[in-house]
Structures are given as C-alpha cells and as structure tokens.
Write a protein that holds these residues in place. Sequence first.
Motif, PDB file in Angstrom:
ATOM      1  N   ARG A 271       4.214 -39.197 -30.045  1.00 40.39           N
ATOM      2  CA  ARG A 271       5.045 -38.747 -31.174  1.00 40.39           C
ATOM      3  C   ARG A 271       6.032 -39.829 -31.574  1.00 40.39           C
ATOM      4  O   ARG A 271       6.253 -40.073 -32.769  1.00 40.39           O
ATOM      5  CB  ARG A 271       5.774 -37.460 -30.798  1.00 40.39           C
ATOM      6  CG  ARG A 271       6.734 -36.934 -31.851  1.00 40.39           C
ATOM      7  CD  ARG A 271       6.013 -36.584 -33.129  1.00 40.39           C
ATOM      8  NE  ARG A 271       6.925 -36.020 -34.115  1.00 40.39           N
ATOM      9  CZ  ARG A 271       6.972 -36.387 -35.391  1.00 40.39           C
ATOM     10  NH1 ARG A 271       6.161 -37.350 -35.836  1.00 40.39           N
ATOM     11  NH2 ARG A 271       7.809 -35.824 -36.231  1.00 40.39           N
ATOM     12  N   ILE A 272       6.629 -40.492 -30.581  1.00 41.97           N
ATOM     13  CA  ILE A 272       7.571 -41.572 -30.880  1.00 41.97           C
ATOM     14  C   ILE A 272       6.863 -42.684 -31.648  1.00 41.97           C
ATOM     15  O   ILE A 272       7.382 -43.187 -32.658  1.00 41.97           O
ATOM     16  CB  ILE A 272       8.209 -42.117 -29.582  1.00 41.97           C
ATOM     17  CG1 ILE A 272       9.139 -41.060 -28.968  1.00 41.97           C
ATOM     18  CG2 ILE A 272       8.998 -43.402 -29.869  1.00 41.97           C
ATOM     19  CD1 ILE A 272       9.678 -41.442 -27.608  1.00 41.97           C
ATOM     20  N   CYS A 273       5.688 -43.043 -31.207  1.00 45.66           N
ATOM     21  CA  CYS A 273       4.942 -44.115 -31.885  1.00 45.66           C
ATOM     22  C   CYS A 273       4.566 -43.723 -33.307  1.00 45.66           C
ATOM     23  O   CYS A 273       4.558 -44.559 -34.220  1.00 45.66           O
ATOM     24  CB  CYS A 273       3.704 -44.487 -31.082  1.00 45.66           C
ATOM     25  SG  CYS A 273       4.070 -45.302 -29.498  1.00 45.66           S
ATOM     26  N   GLU A 274       4.272 -42.434 -33.526  1.00 43.43           N
ATOM     27  CA  GLU A 274       3.952 -41.956 -34.872  1.00 43.43           C
ATOM     28  C   GLU A 274       5.131 -42.128 -35.827  1.00 43.43           C
ATOM     29  O   GLU A 274       4.945 -42.306 -37.035  1.00 43.43           O
ATOM     30  CB  GLU A 274       3.552 -40.480 -34.819  1.00 43.43           C
ATOM     31  CG  GLU A 274       2.187 -40.214 -34.201  1.00 43.43           C
ATOM     32  CD  GLU A 274       1.947 -38.735 -33.965  1.00 43.43           C
ATOM     33  OE1 GLU A 274       2.843 -37.922 -34.323  1.00 43.43           O
ATOM     34  OE2 GLU A 274       0.892 -38.388 -33.415  1.00 43.43           O
ATOM     35  N   LEU A 275       6.326 -42.092 -35.289  1.00 47.65           N
ATOM     36  CA  LEU A 275       7.536 -42.250 -36.108  1.00 47.65           C
ATOM     37  C   LEU A 275       7.771 -43.698 -36.513  1.00 47.65           C
ATOM     38  O   LEU A 275       8.669 -43.984 -37.308  1.00 47.65           O
ATOM     39  CB  LEU A 275       8.756 -41.713 -35.358  1.00 47.65           C
ATOM     40  CG  LEU A 275       8.785 -40.194 -35.125  1.00 47.65           C
ATOM     41  CD1 LEU A 275       9.892 -39.822 -34.153  1.00 47.65           C
ATOM     42  CD2 LEU A 275       8.953 -39.459 -36.453  1.00 47.65           C
ATOM     43  N   GLN A 276       6.994 -44.612 -35.946  1.00 51.71           N
ATOM     44  CA  GLN A 276       7.061 -46.044 -36.257  1.00 51.71           C
ATOM     45  C   GLN A 276       8.488 -46.602 -36.144  1.00 51.71           C
ATOM     46  O   GLN A 276       9.006 -47.225 -37.079  1.00 51.71           O
ATOM     47  CB  GLN A 276       6.506 -46.311 -37.661  1.00 51.71           C
ATOM     48  CG  GLN A 276       5.039 -45.921 -37.806  1.00 51.71           C
ATOM     49  CD  GLN A 276       4.477 -46.244 -39.177  1.00 51.71           C
ATOM     50  OE1 GLN A 276       5.118 -45.983 -40.201  1.00 51.71           O
ATOM     51  NE2 GLN A 276       3.292 -46.826 -39.205  1.00 51.71           N
ATOM     52  N   PRO A 277       9.112 -46.401 -34.988  1.00 51.93           N
ATOM     53  CA  PRO A 277      10.468 -46.934 -34.823  1.00 51.93           C
ATOM     54  C   PRO A 277      10.460 -48.454 -34.707  1.00 51.93           C
ATOM     55  O   PRO A 277       9.507 -49.041 -34.179  1.00 51.93           O
ATOM     56  CB  PRO A 277      10.933 -46.292 -33.516  1.00 51.93           C
ATOM     57  CG  PRO A 277       9.669 -46.105 -32.736  1.00 51.93           C
ATOM     58  CD  PRO A 277       8.622 -45.744 -33.759  1.00 51.93           C
TER      59      PRO A 277
END
Length: 279
Positions: free
Chosen positions: A59-65
């Motif tokens: 999920r964190i990676c999907e947010l493209q931080p």
Amino acid sequence: MPSDHPSRIVCLTEETTETLYLLGEDQRIVGISGFTVRPARARKEKPKVSAFTSAKIDRICELQPDLVLGFSDLQADIAADLIRRGVDVHVFNHRDVAGILAMIRTLGGMDGCQARAEMLCDELTAGLDRIRAMAAQWTVRPRVYFEEWDEPLIAGSRWVSELVEIAGGVECFPQYAKHSLGKDRIIADPREVIAAAPDLILGSWCGKKFRPEIVRGRAGWDAVPAVAANELHEIKSPIILQPGPAALTDGVQAIHRIIEAWQQRRISACGAGFSRPLL
C-alpha cells in the motif's frame, strides 16, 4: 512546491505527522500510522498504512512516496523492506528533548521550511522555559515515578525523565531513563519503587488505560507515599510517549499541573509556613 524537496511523504509514527501539520506542510503527507491521534484531522484526511512495528508495504508503494519517515530500530525491518523496493527512507532515533528539537529542524530542512521549523523550535523552547521558571519557585520538589508499562514494570524514557524535571519533579529512576529501549528500562524488582518512595506516580501504559487500583494492590506498595496519599495519576499516552511536539507542550504541561496541585495540597495540609530542604 520546489521539486528538490519531497512532495509525497509517508509518516510511520505520529510525531512527524504532527510536526508537518504544525509547519503547515500537511499537504505533503500521503500516508500515516494507524496510531496517529494528533492532530485529530489527520485520521480523517490521510490513509492509515502502518502500525508501529508493521506496515502495509504494498500500500505504501502504491502511494508512490518520495520519502518515508520512521522512528527507531523498532521500525528497521519496515525501513529495510521499503529500501529494497527503491523507496527513500529516513529513520529518526531521537530520545531526549534536544533530540526532539533536532528532529523538527531536520524535518524542516528536508522539506524546505527551515525558517518555520526554527520558529516552531523557538516557541517550544520558550514554553519549556516558562514551565521551568514556574517550577523553580517551589522549595520542595516531589519525587516522581513514571510508569510506561505495568507487566513488567517499565520506567519512563529519557525525554519523559527530562520533562518531569522541567515540570518541577525529581526523577526517581534516572539510571533507567538513560536507556533507549524499553527492555532496558524494566524494573525487575518492584521493591525498587518502594525504596525510591515516590510522592507521585504517573502512569502512561502505552495505549491502554492506567488503572490506579492495580498499583494500589501491589504487595508492599501501601508504604509508598504516592499510594498512601492516592497520588496516582494518568498521563494520556499520545501526549507523552511520542517524542514530538505533543510531549513538549501538552505532555509537560500535564505533568506540571499534577505537581502544582500536589504543591497546593502539601501547603494546605502542612501550613504555609512549612518548609523542608530542596531535594
């Protein structure tokens, strides 16, 4: 927004979230910890992507931080997983009041708002100085035992110990407070607390409600001055156990109010002419 500063930030702990909101940079935050309660609006505005020692990596990676902010060795595995996915991660490891202020300054520099970060640090420092000055007027300082957990007994961390002193108390267990990890702050023998004879017991049981009746029921603790006088007080975890602005404002103020009330009760009970040497 300048392209050389991160514009999509995930905060794995509350203190960086609160700091970015105070700096007016909350628009940069795209994910937060599920334990975040400050500011309250963050829970409504931002997706929750982590606990403390676990996180939704996909999920964190999907947010493209372009930056993930963490805290301490307890989040090292999360950081490693994200780094292996090519995500930029910065993990703070501050453990005292000076470290909290340094965290704020560092975060301000990373996000291109250094001047506002310095102003915030100045405001927080001034607030601590005001409390320290008020506490300096008292000729008697109560001995304070801060309990971070009950099974096993865990004494307070370094920043909590420092805030107790700033607020006008005497830390009962500075030898434990100097340790970063909770496992190194375990009080193996409860009789140590009896021997320390705290005038005040402050409980903040890391996310669960402090229960004075449990403290009163411990064997031999009826001899502890704080127990005998029913000076058992809860400090809510969100305002003291996170090493961020909350601890330097609401947290230290809560401790100071408890000590101030103790001072007033002491004077009422003993008479205005009562005095004893400063501890």
